[in-house]
Design a protein around this motif. Structure first.
Motif, PDB file in Angstrom:
ATOM      1  N   ILE A 173       0.848  -1.206   0.000  1.00  0.00           N
ATOM      2  CA  ILE A 173       0.000   0.000   0.000  1.00  0.00           C
ATOM      3  C   ILE A 173       0.878   1.248   0.000  1.00  0.00           C
ATOM      4  O   ILE A 173       0.630   2.196  -0.751  1.00  0.00           O
ATOM      5  N   GLU A 231       2.028   2.003  -3.332  1.00  0.00           N
ATOM      6  CA  GLU A 231       0.904   2.152  -4.271  1.00  0.00           C
ATOM      7  C   GLU A 231       0.751   0.976  -5.222  1.00  0.00           C
ATOM      8  O   GLU A 231       0.235   1.114  -6.329  1.00  0.00           O
ATOM      9  N   ARG A 267      -4.249  -1.501  -3.170  1.00  0.00           N
ATOM     10  CA  ARG A 267      -5.163  -0.539  -2.536  1.00  0.00           C
ATOM     11  C   ARG A 267      -6.244  -1.299  -1.797  1.00  0.00           C
ATOM     12  O   ARG A 267      -6.571  -2.444  -2.143  1.00  0.00           O
ATOM     13  N   GLU A 268      -6.785  -0.619  -0.793  1.00  0.00           N
ATOM     14  CA  GLU A 268      -7.902  -1.168  -0.035  1.00  0.00           C
ATOM     15  C   GLU A 268      -9.186  -0.917  -0.804  1.00  0.00           C
ATOM     16  O   GLU A 268      -9.400   0.173  -1.333  1.00  0.00           O
ATOM     17  N   VAL A 269     -10.018  -1.923  -0.897  1.00  0.00           N
ATOM     18  CA  VAL A 269     -11.335  -1.809  -1.519  1.00  0.00           C
ATOM     19  C   VAL A 269     -12.319  -2.534  -0.618  1.00  0.00           C
ATOM     20  O   VAL A 269     -11.921  -3.263   0.286  1.00  0.00           O
ATOM     21  N   TYR A 316      -8.423  -6.205  -0.404  1.00  0.00           N
ATOM     22  CA  TYR A 316      -7.343  -5.496  -1.094  1.00  0.00           C
ATOM     23  C   TYR A 316      -7.254  -6.015  -2.526  1.00  0.00           C
ATOM     24  O   TYR A 316      -7.598  -7.144  -2.811  1.00  0.00           O
ATOM     25  N   THR A 358      -4.663  -5.506  -6.314  1.00  0.00           N
ATOM     26  CA  THR A 358      -3.465  -4.967  -6.956  1.00  0.00           C
ATOM     27  C   THR A 358      -3.853  -3.770  -7.816  1.00  0.00           C
ATOM     28  O   THR A 358      -4.881  -3.775  -8.493  1.00  0.00           O
ATOM     29  N   THR A 359      -3.015  -2.736  -7.799  1.00  0.00           N
ATOM     30  CA  THR A 359      -3.212  -1.568  -8.663  1.00  0.00           C
ATOM     31  C   THR A 359      -2.441  -1.775  -9.965  1.00  0.00           C
ATOM     32  O   THR A 359      -1.673  -2.735 -10.102  1.00  0.00           O
TER      33      THR A 359
END
Length: 141
Positions: A46, A49, A52-54, A58, A60-61
């Motif tokens: 995190i 970056e 991310r938390e959703v 969590y 992957t971005t």
């Protein structure tokens, strides 16, 4: 520590989170690591970056996906260089050889007695090949 290094170290978590949101409990079931290791990994990812938390956990971005792909490509290239090192080391350090050239390369080092057999096999392989990138003849005593 570079983002590629982190992506390589945390590749299992990035892979699982790439397929969709997971919570820590799901990660614990899939990754062979302790809860504290998962917590540290998620925090590190995190902070850089890559995750991310959703709702639901969590994921992957794009940063994480790209870093993971580059990390794996870096690893494959490093392995290819190591495999080709015996053929590359006699070459001049300024030789125009790209890493792409040595990917999937076959390196054969032979003693004098095996040389003729290898040359015959190489000649046959060249005649029947669909693609040839190059052949480096290296003759040394």
């Amino acid at each position: 520590m570079t983002i590629l290094h982190i992506a390589g170290r945390r590749s299992a978590i990035l892979d699982y989170l790439r397929d969709g949101p997971l919570d820590k409990r799901d990660l614990l079931d899939r990754v062979d690591a302790s809860r504290s290791t998962i917590d540290r990994a998620i925090t590190e990812l995190i902070d850089h970056e890559m995750v991310r938390e959703v709702s639901g956990g969590y994921e992957t971005t794009l940063v994480g996906v790209l870093a993971l792909e580059r990390s794996r490509e870096f690893g494959r290239d490093a392995d290819a260089i190591a495999t080709a090192a015996p053929a590359l080391s006699p070459l001049w350090k300024e030789s125009d050889v790209a890493v792409e050239f040595v990917r999937d390369a076959e390196v054969s080092l032979v003693a004098e007695a095996e040389g003729m057999r290898l040359l015959a096999a190489l000649s046959s392989a060249i005649r029947t090949a669909d693609e040839i990138r190059a052949v480096f003849p290296q003759i040394a005593r």
